[in-house]
Design an enzyme around this catalytic site. Structure first.
Site, PDB file in Angstrom:
ATOM      1  N   ASP A  87      14.731  -1.321   1.282  1.00  0.00           N
ATOM      2  CA  ASP A  87      15.434  -1.462   2.547  1.00  0.00           C
ATOM      3  C   ASP A  87      16.253  -2.747   2.504  1.00  0.00           C
ATOM      4  O   ASP A  87      17.313  -2.783   1.900  1.00  0.00           O
ATOM      5  CB  ASP A  87      14.419  -1.446   3.694  1.00  0.00           C
ATOM      6  N   PHE A 126      13.906   4.708  11.126  1.00  0.00           N
ATOM      7  CA  PHE A 126      12.547   4.246  10.852  1.00  0.00           C
ATOM      8  C   PHE A 126      11.730   5.445  10.381  1.00  0.00           C
ATOM      9  O   PHE A 126      11.479   6.373  11.150  1.00  0.00           O
ATOM     10  CB  PHE A 126      11.911   3.591  12.082  1.00  0.00           C
ATOM     11  N   VAL A 127      11.367   5.433   9.107  1.00  0.00           N
ATOM     12  CA  VAL A 127      10.707   6.584   8.492  1.00  0.00           C
ATOM     13  C   VAL A 127       9.238   6.301   8.191  1.00  0.00           C
ATOM     14  O   VAL A 127       8.851   5.156   7.931  1.00  0.00           O
ATOM     15  CB  VAL A 127      11.430   7.034   7.207  1.00  0.00           C
ATOM     16  N   GLU A 164       8.319   1.396  -5.997  1.00  0.00           N
ATOM     17  CA  GLU A 164       8.306   0.987  -4.602  1.00  0.00           C
ATOM     18  C   GLU A 164       8.547   2.211  -3.727  1.00  0.00           C
ATOM     19  O   GLU A 164       9.249   3.128  -4.148  1.00  0.00           O
ATOM     20  CB  GLU A 164       9.392  -0.072  -4.388  1.00  0.00           C
ATOM     21  N   LYS A 198      17.485   2.773   1.230  1.00  0.00           N
ATOM     22  CA  LYS A 198      18.179   2.698   2.524  1.00  0.00           C
ATOM     23  C   LYS A 198      19.233   1.591   2.420  1.00  0.00           C
ATOM     24  O   LYS A 198      19.037   0.475   2.884  1.00  0.00           O
ATOM     25  CB  LYS A 198      17.190   2.403   3.646  1.00  0.00           C
ATOM     26  N   LYS A 247       0.802  -1.189   0.000  1.00  0.00           N
ATOM     27  CA  LYS A 247       0.000   0.000   0.000  1.00  0.00           C
ATOM     28  C   LYS A 247       0.849   1.259   0.000  1.00  0.00           C
ATOM     29  O   LYS A 247       0.407   2.310  -0.425  1.00  0.00           O
ATOM     30  CB  LYS A 247      -0.900   0.088   1.231  1.00  0.00           C
TER      31      LYS A 247
END
Length: 185
Positions: free
Chosen positions: A108, A157-158, A104, A136, A48
């Site tokens: 990560d 952590f975003v 995307e 990242k 999502k």
């Protein structure tokens, strides 16, 4: 129930502001338009979190494209991948012989995207490339790189601009670092 004030109070710092996001998406969209000119690409968004980025990037691309989505998750509400992928929706289009561009929100660990790329390659497309809003690299566990990157970010952590924590914060118009006390017990 959260409100906008609570969301903003939970942000430690804004990593990428709204205007920078808009400007960079226009630049990358122009590059994609040039690279795919004369081809018949299909954009595949990974739901999502990709929704705001997908909408903006699709508008920034100035050549004809088809659009599709798939829903795959590996987080299940936490702050780190569970390592287990759950496929909720596959794409609707046949990609054999097509140029596929996966959009995307964040690259990560690379686990999810690597599996998606391998699954698509088994369907015999002409090409499969990745475009990500955020890269990242410090979190990477798979040998995978994006072909188009809007922003490279540090190991934090975003949330915001589609990225979430427990399905909240997606609607923030920027990318921010979530305060650790919000997600740590």
């Amino acid at each position: 129930m959260m409100n906008q004030f609570d969301m903003l109070a939970d942000i430690q710092e804004v990593l990428v502001d709204e205007e920078s996001i808009r400007r960079r998406i226009r630049e990358v969209g122009a590059q994609i338009s040039e690279d795919y000119r004369g081809k018949n690409p299909i954009l595949v968004g990974v739901l999502k979190g990709v929704v705001p980025f997908y909408a903006a990037m699709a508008q920034a691309i100035t050549i004809p494209v088809q659009e599709d989505f798939m829903c795959v998750t590996s987080f299940e509400g936490g702050t780190a991948s569970t390592g287990k992928l759950t496929f909720r929706k596959d794409i609707d289009h046949d990609i054999e012989g097509r140029d596929v561009l996966i959009l995307e929100d964040i690259l990560d660990s690379g686990r999810t995207l690597k599996l998606i790329v391998e699954m698509f390659q088994a369907r015999n497309p002409r090409s499969v490339k990745i475009c990500t809003l955020l890269d990242k690299p410090s979190g990477r566990t798979e040998d995978l790189t994006a072909d188009y990157v809007c922003f490279t970010i540090p190991n934090a952590f975003v949330v915001g601009y589609g990225l979430d924590y427990q399905d909240y914060y997606r609607n923030l118009p920027f990318v921010g670092v979530l305060k650790p006390e919000v997600y740590q017990d």
